[in-house]
Write an enzyme that holds these catalytic residues in place. Sequence first.
Site, PDB file in Angstrom:
ATOM      1  CG  ASN A 213      39.528  48.979  39.189  1.00  0.00           C
ATOM      2  OD1 ASN A 213      38.923  49.569  38.293  1.00  0.00           O
ATOM      3  ND2 ASN A 213      39.147  47.778  39.630  1.00  0.00           N
ATOM      4  CB  ALA A 277      33.967  44.221  34.921  1.00  0.00           C
ATOM      5  CG  ASP A 281      43.013  40.524  41.300  1.00  0.00           C
ATOM      6  OD1 ASP A 281      42.263  39.958  40.492  1.00  0.00           O
ATOM      7  OD2 ASP A 281      44.000  41.198  40.957  1.00  0.00           O
ATOM      8  CE  LYS A 290      35.380  57.966  59.252  1.00  0.00           C
ATOM      9  NZ  LYS A 290      35.087  59.415  59.240  1.00  0.00           N
ATOM     10  N   PRO A 308      36.159  35.711  43.900  1.00  0.00           N
ATOM     11  CG  PRO A 308      33.893  35.723  43.345  1.00  0.00           C
ATOM     12  CD  PRO A 308      34.857  36.237  44.375  1.00  0.00           C
ATOM     13  CB  ILE A 310      33.735  36.382  37.194  1.00  0.00           C
ATOM     14  CG1 ILE A 310      33.411  36.988  38.579  1.00  0.00           C
ATOM     15  CG2 ILE A 310      32.454  36.245  36.375  1.00  0.00           C
ATOM     16  CD1 ILE A 310      32.832  38.384  38.529  1.00  0.00           C
ATOM     17  CG  PHE A 327      38.780  43.120  27.957  1.00  0.00           C
ATOM     18  CD1 PHE A 327      39.248  44.320  27.453  1.00  0.00           C
ATOM     19  CD2 PHE A 327      37.794  42.444  27.264  1.00  0.00           C
ATOM     20  CE1 PHE A 327      38.722  44.849  26.282  1.00  0.00           C
ATOM     21  CE2 PHE A 327      37.260  42.958  26.090  1.00  0.00           C
ATOM     22  CZ  PHE A 327      37.731  44.171  25.597  1.00  0.00           C
ATOM     23  CE  LYS A 341      42.630  37.698  32.787  1.00  0.00           C
ATOM     24  NZ  LYS A 341      42.360  39.136  33.023  1.00  0.00           N
ATOM     25  CE  LYS A 345      42.161  34.778  34.833  1.00  0.00           C
ATOM     26  NZ  LYS A 345      41.772  34.942  36.240  1.00  0.00           N
TER      27      LYS A 345
END
Length: 399
Positions: A213, A277, A281, A290, A308, A310, A327, A341, A345
Amino acid sequence: MNGKRILLVIGGGIAAYKSCELIRLIRKAGGGVTCVLTDGGAQFVTPMTLAALSEAEVYSSLWDLKNETEMGHIQLSREADLIVVCPATADLMAKMAAGIADDLATTLLLATDTQVMAVPAMNVRMWDHAATQRNVGQLRDDGVIVLDPDEGPMACGEFGEGRLPEPDAIFAEIEHWLASSTKDRAHPLAGKRVVITAGPTREPIDPVRYIANRSSGRQGYAIAGALARLGANVSLISGPVALETPRGVNRIDVETALEMEAAVDAALPADVAILVAAVADWRAEASPRKIKKGETGGPPDLNLIENPDILAGLSRSDKRPELLIGFAAETDKVVGHAKAKLDRKGCDWIIANDVSGDVMGGADNSVHIITEAGVESWEQMPKSDVARKLAERIADVLA
């Protein structure tokens, strides 16, 4: 204030006259004041006035042989409990931020390890200029206390931010800082362990390709640096980014979500964990070689496996830190998604931001702090300022 020593550096602006009242307030409270008068400051107040109010010698020249044989500029700064720059002009703050030492004031400011407090005063357009805001951010990153100027009419006839706060307000800030010992005030997180994650993860598709990302890691790195400056023992677990490690921070480099999860667990126990971070997902079932274009008869089928969680895992762990912060990078319904969230969480705070613009990789951020008590929204500001405010908030909570 009894017995405390203030070194007052007076810059060259019309607001310099207010320094006379500040000296009176400090002296009335039992503090001592030594004045350093810049050439610009001498255009507005005289050494005679400052000497009469402070009942002490006034210093202005780096080339005073009597004092400089004893390295007077170093002694001046080290004998003080606090150095106050008032008024701190745009020019003086620019020199402080750049480390320029071309007169007595800037030389002693560069040679000191005493806490410095700067009280800005300037024209509103000078205050709003990108260069000044950049310098203010740098000074705060360097540990200088930079007070916010007042808004109001100015001597130049304009109106806006940039006006020097009234002397009683400045005195209150000085008194508040001195209420705690310099060591405790400067390092409120001494002895605290913090784990922070930053940057993206890279999930390999094959030996040359990966899923990732746009996270630059800037916000996480800024938070790590701000916490370290407050005395915390910081472990920064970083995905692949092109950033320098903040001073005093222990950096652990990882690449994938699984590696980040393992590194977080290895860094525990901690008093605080801040998971900034942008962790992928999903990860792919990576090919050992390759994937060649055309050999699959079209786009390859990627078998995606959920990574996972975290943050949620740490919330349920028996190693859960006292304060757990996550975050949330959102592109729509920012606060609503962040509230959901927080519930999902099980952490203490969620810090949400809108990443639909140039936040990922950009220099500024605007965040919402979501807790069980409600939502606190901060205006857009440099990421370094977000980091500083967040570090101070954490220190207050742990105190």
